[in-house]
Design a protein around this motif. Structure first.
Motif, PDB file in Angstrom:
ATOM      1  N   ILE A  37      46.351   4.408  75.204  1.00 14.96           N
ATOM      2  CA  ILE A  37      45.946   4.130  76.488  1.00 14.96           C
ATOM      3  C   ILE A  37      46.109   2.529  76.632  1.00 14.96           C
ATOM      4  O   ILE A  37      46.287   2.029  77.532  1.00 14.96           O
ATOM      5  N   SER A  38      45.553   2.050  75.565  1.00 17.74           N
ATOM      6  CA  SER A  38      45.369   0.479  75.560  1.00 17.74           C
ATOM      7  C   SER A  38      46.845  -0.076  75.758  1.00 17.74           C
ATOM      8  O   SER A  38      47.082  -0.968  76.486  1.00 17.74           O
ATOM      9  N   SER A  39      47.973   0.505  75.031  1.00 21.72           N
ATOM     10  CA  SER A  39      49.402  -0.159  75.149  1.00 21.72           C
ATOM     11  C   SER A  39      49.932   0.155  76.600  1.00 21.72           C
ATOM     12  O   SER A  39      50.621  -0.745  77.299  1.00 21.72           O
ATOM     13  N   TYR A  40      49.504   1.425  77.020  1.00 16.43           N
ATOM     14  CA  TYR A  40      50.048   1.471  78.643  1.00 16.43           C
ATOM     15  C   TYR A  40      49.270   0.351  79.591  1.00 16.43           C
ATOM     16  O   TYR A  40      50.072  -0.037  80.615  1.00 16.43           O
ATOM     17  N   ILE A  41      48.124   0.449  79.478  1.00 15.13           N
ATOM     18  CA  ILE A  41      47.593  -0.494  80.296  1.00 15.13           C
ATOM     19  C   ILE A  41      47.934  -2.019  80.252  1.00 15.13           C
ATOM     20  O   ILE A  41      48.209  -2.666  81.293  1.00 15.13           O
TER      21      ILE A  41
END
Length: 184
Positions: A37-41
C-alpha cells in the motif's frame, strides 16, 4: 502536528482515500500488506509528508477499527458485504427476556461475601464458645507405664516391653561379632 492537520495542509487527498484507492488498485484476493500500500501511494502521489509511514500506520489502524478495512493474515482488504459480522471472543451473551412495562428492576447483587453488620449483637455460638470443646484436633494420648521412657532408644523386642516405641524407623539390627583368634 496531528495527523489530520498534516492532511489538511497538503495538496494530497486524505490518507483514507489514498489507502482505499491503493487497496482497490492492487486488487489482490488475499489483500494487500502495508508495504505494498505504501509503495503504491508513493509511486502514485510522489510528494508525501516526512512522517508518511507513521501516518499510514495510524490511518490503517483507524480504518481497521472503524470497519472500513479488514485485517487478515497481515493483509488489509475491503470487507465482504455478504460476510457475516465478526463475532467477539468467548460465549455470546444469553438473550434477555423482555421486561413488561411498569416493572421496577432491582440492581444486581454485588459480588463477594456480604459485609458484617457492626451493630448486630454477637451470635450465641461466639459468646458461649460453641459446643464447649476446644477448636482443632485433640492431642495424641500416649499410655505410659514406665515413668521415664527413652524415646530416642527403641527397645529390642517391642512385644515384650510395655514401653511405647520411639518415632520413626527402628535402626537395623546388627549381628554380634565374635572374636576370632589367629594361631601362628
Amino acid at each position: 502536528m496531528a495527523a489530520e492537520e498534516v492532511n489538511k495542509l497538503s495538496p494530497l487527498p486524505p490518507y483514507p482515500e489514498m489507502i482505499m484507492k491503493a487497496v482497490e488498485a492492487l486488487n489482490d484476493a488475499n489483500g494487500s500488506n502495508k508495504s505494498a500500500i505504501s509503495s503504491y501511494i508513493e509511486s502514485t502521489y510522489g510528494d508525501l509528508p516526512s512522517g508518511h509511514s507513521a501516518l499510514l500506520t495510524h490511518f490503517l489502524n483507524k480504518m481497521k477499527e472503524s470497519g472500513e478495512l479488514v485485517f487478515l493474515k497481515n493483509n488489509y482488504m475491503k470487507p465482504d458485504p455478504n460476510a457475516p459480522p465478526k463475532r467477539g471472543r468467548g460465549r455470546p451473551p444469553k438473550p434477555k427476556a423482555p421486561v413488561p412495562p411498569g416493572t421496577v428492576v432491582s440492581p444486581p447483587r454485588p459480588r463477594g461475601r456480604p459485609l458484617k453488620d457492626p451493630d448486630a449483637p454477637p451470635s450465641a455460638a461466639k459468646v458461649s464458645g460453641g459446643s464447649g470443646r476446644p477448636r482443632g484436633r485433640p492431642p495424641k494420648k500416649i499410655a505410659r507405664s514406665d515413668p521415664s521412657p527413652s524415646l530416642a532408644a527403641p527397645s529390642a523386642s517391642p512385644v515384650s516391653s510395655g514401653r511405647p516405641r520411639g518415632r520413626g524407623r527402628p535402626p537395623k539390627a546388627k549381628p554380634q561379632l565374635t572374636e576370632v583368634g589367629v594361631e601362628s
